[in-house]
Design an enzyme around this catalytic site. Sequence first.
Site, PDB file in Angstrom:
ATOM      1  N   CYS A  32      -2.095  -0.517   7.606  1.00 48.67           N
ATOM      2  CA  CYS A  32      -1.532   0.770   7.550  1.00 48.67           C
ATOM      3  C   CYS A  32      -1.173   1.444   8.738  1.00 48.67           C
ATOM      4  O   CYS A  32      -0.248   1.931   9.283  1.00 48.67           O
ATOM      5  CB  CYS A  32      -1.893   1.561   6.364  1.00 48.67           C
ATOM      6  SG  CYS A  32      -1.435   0.734   4.668  1.00 48.67           S
ATOM      7  N   HIS A  87       0.864  -1.314   0.031  1.00 48.26           N
ATOM      8  CA  HIS A  87       0.003   0.004   0.033  1.00 48.26           C
ATOM      9  C   HIS A  87       1.005   1.223   0.001  1.00 48.26           C
ATOM     10  O   HIS A  87       1.884   1.170   0.414  1.00 48.26           O
ATOM     11  CB  HIS A  87      -0.617   0.193   1.231  1.00 48.26           C
ATOM     12  CG  HIS A  87      -1.818  -0.923   1.073  1.00 48.26           C
ATOM     13  ND1 HIS A  87      -2.929  -1.009   1.967  1.00 48.26           N
ATOM     14  CD2 HIS A  87      -2.048  -2.190   0.520  1.00 48.26           C
ATOM     15  CE1 HIS A  87      -3.708  -1.918   1.881  1.00 48.26           C
ATOM     16  NE2 HIS A  87      -3.262  -2.879   0.875  1.00 48.26           N
ATOM     17  N   GLU A 122       1.257   3.726   2.035  1.00 48.82           N
ATOM     18  CA  GLU A 122       1.518   4.194   3.165  1.00 48.82           C
ATOM     19  C   GLU A 122       3.044   3.435   3.458  1.00 48.82           C
ATOM     20  O   GLU A 122       3.728   3.774   4.083  1.00 48.82           O
ATOM     21  CB  GLU A 122       0.668   4.134   4.387  1.00 48.82           C
ATOM     22  CG  GLU A 122      -0.543   4.788   4.167  1.00 48.82           C
ATOM     23  CD  GLU A 122      -1.960   4.038   3.552  1.00 48.82           C
ATOM     24  OE1 GLU A 122      -2.607   4.370   3.916  1.00 48.82           O
ATOM     25  OE2 GLU A 122      -1.532   3.398   2.524  1.00 48.82           O
ATOM     26  N   CYS A 140      -5.903   1.795   6.079  1.00 51.51           N
ATOM     27  CA  CYS A 140      -6.443   0.808   6.586  1.00 51.51           C
ATOM     28  C   CYS A 140      -5.933   0.057   7.906  1.00 51.51           C
ATOM     29  O   CYS A 140      -5.054   0.901   8.452  1.00 51.51           O
ATOM     30  CB  CYS A 140      -6.375  -0.395   5.497  1.00 51.51           C
ATOM     31  SG  CYS A 140      -4.896  -1.000   5.248  1.00 51.51           S
TER      32      CYS A 140
END
Length: 181
Positions: free
Chosen positions: A99, A66, A68, A96
């Site tokens: 993360c 992701h 991040e 999420c």
Amino acid sequence: MNDDPKPEPSAIDARADSAFMRLALDQAHNAWLLGEVPVGAVLVRDGRVIATGYNRPIGDSDPTAHAEIVALRQGAALAGNYRLPGCTLYVTLEPCAMCAMALLHARVQRVVFGARDPKTGAAGSVIDLFAETRLNHHCQISAEVEARACAELLQEFFRARRRQARLECGSGSAAPGIHSS
């Protein structure tokens, strides 16, 4: 002599937040160009960008790639430390749970996000891991910075994806991801 009043610190912070979020939006566009969900992130320390990231789970065959996480990995490698105190992470979509926990473990000071994520958001939309009092670190959260631009980018990406799927199905070809023998 200049009689113009100096801007309030909060106005300066808001302008900086918007500017860094626009850089995160640029990263999100990179993800789109590669066929990934357009989410971008920028890691900042002392007013300077130290790392960037965008969604890459498909291209990297990595469910943890992701935006991040990509930015945190890059920032930690450059810092030579898995902890990133004093950093702010700007991300175009609410983090999420995965993360959020990575940001907490990295000891990021502040998280600024754009669009809320009503399906997997872990900064208040579905759950709020950042407010969990039992955890030993907490990040300051600033929500919905440049939210409209962040949400519109995601909406347009998914509209385009649906249009493409309709075109492929309408022309007699197999559904995306399904190969005919």
